[in-house]
Design a protein around this motif. Structure first.
Motif, PDB file in Angstrom:
ATOM      1  N   TYR A  13      42.870  45.013  46.958  1.00 30.58           N
ATOM      2  CA  TYR A  13      44.442  44.675  46.092  1.00 30.58           C
ATOM      3  C   TYR A  13      44.918  43.784  46.804  1.00 30.58           C
ATOM      4  N   ALA A  14      45.007  43.804  48.152  1.00 29.87           N
ATOM      5  CA  ALA A  14      45.607  42.955  49.048  1.00 29.87           C
ATOM      6  C   ALA A  14      45.187  41.553  48.886  1.00 29.87           C
ATOM      7  N   GLY A  15      43.783  41.265  48.922  1.00 31.66           N
ATOM      8  CA  GLY A  15      43.219  40.328  48.644  1.00 31.66           C
ATOM      9  C   GLY A  15      43.619  39.546  47.263  1.00 31.66           C
ATOM     10  N   LEU A  16      43.417  40.443  46.210  1.00 29.28           N
ATOM     11  CA  LEU A  16      43.958  40.092  44.878  1.00 29.28           C
ATOM     12  C   LEU A  16      45.467  39.409  44.949  1.00 29.28           C
ATOM     13  N   ARG A  17      46.244  40.197  45.520  1.00 30.67           N
ATOM     14  CA  ARG A  17      47.586  39.699  45.422  1.00 30.67           C
ATOM     15  C   ARG A  17      47.804  38.506  46.577  1.00 30.67           C
ATOM     16  N   ALA A  18      47.286  38.418  47.393  1.00 33.99           N
ATOM     17  CA  ALA A  18      47.435  37.058  48.262  1.00 33.99           C
ATOM     18  C   ALA A  18      46.542  35.785  47.450  1.00 33.99           C
ATOM     19  N   GLN A  19      45.591  36.146  46.734  1.00 34.34           N
ATOM     20  CA  GLN A  19      45.027  34.873  45.971  1.00 34.34           C
ATOM     21  C   GLN A  19      45.772  34.564  44.951  1.00 34.34           C
ATOM     22  N   HIS A  45      38.307  40.164  51.309  1.00 34.99           N
ATOM     23  CA  HIS A  45      37.581  39.089  50.780  1.00 34.99           C
ATOM     24  C   HIS A  45      37.036  39.162  49.215  1.00 34.99           C
ATOM     25  N   ILE A  46      36.713  40.693  49.156  1.00 36.97           N
ATOM     26  CA  ILE A  46      36.273  41.151  47.789  1.00 36.97           C
ATOM     27  C   ILE A  46      37.154  40.818  46.647  1.00 36.97           C
ATOM     28  N   GLY A  47      38.618  41.192  47.123  1.00 33.51           N
ATOM     29  CA  GLY A  47      39.396  40.911  46.114  1.00 33.51           C
ATOM     30  C   GLY A  47      39.827  39.406  46.017  1.00 33.51           C
ATOM     31  N   ARG A  48      39.913  38.798  46.879  1.00 38.12           N
ATOM     32  CA  ARG A  48      40.046  37.177  46.987  1.00 38.12           C
ATOM     33  C   ARG A  48      38.949  36.565  46.084  1.00 38.12           C
ATOM     34  N   LYS A  49      37.594  36.829  46.363  1.00 36.64           N
ATOM     35  CA  LYS A  49      36.556  36.278  45.449  1.00 36.64           C
ATOM     36  C   LYS A  49      36.615  36.693  44.051  1.00 36.64           C
ATOM     37  N   ALA A  50      36.892  37.949  43.664  1.00 39.33           N
ATOM     38  CA  ALA A  50      36.837  38.344  42.435  1.00 39.33           C
ATOM     39  C   ALA A  50      37.974  37.548  41.437  1.00 39.33           C
ATOM     40  N   LEU A  51      38.871  37.160  42.264  1.00 36.72           N
ATOM     41  CA  LEU A  51      40.104  36.433  41.156  1.00 36.72           C
ATOM     42  C   LEU A  51      39.716  34.693  41.430  1.00 36.72           C
ATOM     43  N   ALA A  52      39.139  34.420  42.786  1.00 37.98           N
ATOM     44  CA  ALA A  52      38.742  33.038  42.654  1.00 37.98           C
ATOM     45  C   ALA A  52      37.661  32.534  41.700  1.00 37.98           C
ATOM     46  N   ILE A  53      36.746  33.394  41.403  1.00 35.81           N
ATOM     47  CA  ILE A  53      35.757  32.885  40.571  1.00 35.81           C
ATOM     48  C   ILE A  53      36.424  32.640  38.969  1.00 35.81           C
ATOM     49  N   ASN A  54      37.422  33.293  38.700  1.00 35.35           N
ATOM     50  CA  ASN A  54      38.138  33.115  37.421  1.00 35.35           C
ATOM     51  C   ASN A  54      39.169  31.787  37.702  1.00 35.35           C
ATOM     52  N   LEU A  55      39.736  31.527  38.880  1.00 32.92           N
ATOM     53  CA  LEU A  55      40.448  30.490  39.011  1.00 32.92           C
ATOM     54  C   LEU A  55      39.658  29.339  38.988  1.00 32.92           C
ATOM     55  N   SER A 105      31.186  42.497  53.378  1.00 32.56           N
ATOM     56  CA  SER A 105      32.367  41.709  52.974  1.00 32.56           C
ATOM     57  C   SER A 105      33.466  42.491  53.481  1.00 32.56           C
ATOM     58  N   PRO A 106      34.572  41.749  54.152  1.00 30.45           N
ATOM     59  CA  PRO A 106      36.111  42.282  54.241  1.00 30.45           C
ATOM     60  C   PRO A 106      36.490  42.891  52.943  1.00 30.45           C
ATOM     61  N   SER A 107      37.154  43.833  52.925  1.00 33.54           N
ATOM     62  CA  SER A 107      37.816  44.233  51.534  1.00 33.54           C
ATOM     63  C   SER A 107      38.649  43.357  51.049  1.00 33.54           C
ATOM     64  N   SER A 110      37.238  54.807  49.472  1.00 33.36           N
ATOM     65  CA  SER A 110      38.222  55.014  50.361  1.00 33.36           C
ATOM     66  C   SER A 110      39.452  54.449  49.675  1.00 33.36           C
ATOM     67  N   ILE A 111      40.609  54.788  49.838  1.00 34.73           N
ATOM     68  CA  ILE A 111      41.733  54.262  49.485  1.00 34.73           C
ATOM     69  C   ILE A 111      42.144  53.101  50.336  1.00 34.73           C
ATOM     70  N   GLU A 112      41.483  53.039  51.416  1.00 33.65           N
ATOM     71  CA  GLU A 112      41.960  51.998  52.407  1.00 33.65           C
ATOM     72  C   GLU A 112      41.006  50.731  52.117  1.00 33.65           C
ATOM     73  N   VAL A 113      39.933  50.994  51.460  1.00 32.92           N
ATOM     74  CA  VAL A 113      39.224  49.808  50.972  1.00 32.92           C
ATOM     75  C   VAL A 113      39.838  49.029  49.774  1.00 32.92           C
ATOM     76  N   LEU A 114      40.401  49.995  48.833  1.00 32.88           N
ATOM     77  CA  LEU A 114      40.789  49.724  47.695  1.00 32.88           C
ATOM     78  C   LEU A 114      42.298  48.871  47.945  1.00 32.88           C
ATOM     79  N   ASP A 115      42.907  49.312  48.652  1.00 34.54           N
ATOM     80  CA  ASP A 115      44.292  48.791  49.168  1.00 34.54           C
ATOM     81  C   ASP A 115      43.910  47.235  49.767  1.00 34.54           C
ATOM     82  N   GLY A 116      42.729  47.239  50.416  1.00 38.49           N
ATOM     83  CA  GLY A 116      42.319  45.903  50.942  1.00 38.49           C
ATOM     84  C   GLY A 116      41.951  45.054  49.881  1.00 38.49           C
TER      85      GLY A 116
END
Length: 343
Positions: free
Chosen positions: A108-114, A66-76, A62-64, A100-106
């Motif tokens: 959180y970018a997915g979380l913020r975008a969602q 996408h992981i953030g997006r999905k984590a919030l999507a299931i609550n939405l 999973s792209p990082s 890695s910090i790059e994965v964590l940044d990705g």
């Protein structure tokens, strides 16, 4: 006795037995969200969910973002299932030291975008180490609101109501299988479509709001399809005290799913009935309201609505109706977080 002796829903029932709500208008355990009456204005919705590496997602597939997006999507999706509007999210992260910090940044970018897509504010949370565990865990609490008198519950279905779903079913399960099995004769477009349905599902927030806003008892019960159609329809029928008939020929299946099913020599209806993580809406409505509801959903969201069966008296149980007219019992066989870890 350890918890492996229990299924997810048995364990939930054991842990929540005897829990009380604070006021007569509150609804606690048993629906997609807790529904809380603070005594003024809209009602408060509250839900939470966790995503665990190696169980719900894989950093390797999973792209990082996408992981953030999905984590919030299931609550939405839980808020959508009640006809509500998401408002505030709290994000807790349990972080392994090797991440890695790059994965964590990705992520959180997915979380913020969602969150931005659905006008949801991330207002806090927590960060902790996992200690010796190598698994990343994302835990989210989401608060929302719903207009008083417009919340849609699992408990309102009646015999004669139509059973409907949004979108198509089984795509997420098919997408997961393409990660697990080689598909040599499937197009890159089909693979991408189905894999993104698995790694970055689309919560039906707008559709849920439209259904909740109709009023007049037109939509009688609703929940989202997270555990699979067979399991979630069982939840709805248990809460409503009714049976159900599902017409197999009516279940909406996407063209990419059918092509992947042929490639893997798998029954596509198995994915649609039992696969889970589609995050479409499953709802019941009065037959007289079908044209109005279908028009409202399709015109204002563009999402297809399909009638897949009918609510029956409780004595009828849950059945599958085949195109040739014969029926068989519908046995729930859906996702169980305690017994179905995924790669």
């Amino acid at each position: 006795m350890d918890i492996s002796a229990f299924g997810e829903f048995e364990l939930v029932a054991r842990l929540t037995a005897g829990l009380a709500v604070s006021t007569a208008g509150d609804i606690g355990v048993g629906d997609d969200c807790a529904l809380l009456d603070l005594g003024r204005g809209d009602l408060l919705l509250a839900t939470c969910d966790s995503q665990v590496e190696g169980v719900h997602f894989s950093l390797g597939s999973s792209p990082s973002e996408h992981i953030g997006r999905k984590a919030l999507a299931i609550n939405l999706s839980d808020i959508a299932a009640m006809g509500g509007t998401p408002r505030y999210a709290l994000i807790s992260l349990l972080l392994p030291s090797h991440l890695s910090i790059e994965v964590l940044d990705g992520i959180y970018a997915g979380l913020r975008a969602q969150a931005q897509r659905f006008d949801t504010a991330i207002v806090g949370g927590n960060i902790s180490s996992t200690g010796g565990s190598p698994q990343l865990v994302i835990d989210i609490t989401l608060l929302g609101t719903v207009e008083r008198g417009h919340a849609l519950l699992r408990s309102g279905a009646h015999a004669g109501d139509l059973i409907c779903v949004t979108g198509s079913l089984g795509d997420s399960a098919a997408g997961l299988q393409t990660f697990l099995h080689t598909t040599t004769d499937v197009s890159p477009q089909d693979l991408q479509t189905l894999r993104e349905r698995h790694t970055a599902p689309e919560p039906r927030v707008r559709e849920g709001q439209l259904l909740g806003a109709l009023g007049g008892g037109k939509v009688t019960a609703m929940l989202d399809i997270s555990d699979g159609l067979s399991g979630d329809l069982t939840h709805l029928c248990e809460r409503s005290g009714c049976g159900a008939r599902v017409d197999l020929a009516a279940i909406p299946l996407s063209a990419p799913l059918l092509r992947v099913a042929r490639s893997l020599q798998h029954d596509p209806l198995d994915w649609a009935l039992h696969g889970g993580e589609d995050y479409e809406l499953l709802f019941t409505l009065r037959p007289s309201a079908l044209d109005e509801v279908r028009s409202a959903i399709q015109q204002q969201s563009g999402t297809p609505l399909t009638v897949i069966g009918e609510i029956q008296p409780p004595t009828a149980g849950l059945t599958l109706s085949h195109p040739d007219g014969h029926t068989e019992p519908l046995h729930p066989h859906s996702w169980d977080h305690l017994n179905h870890p995924s790669p």
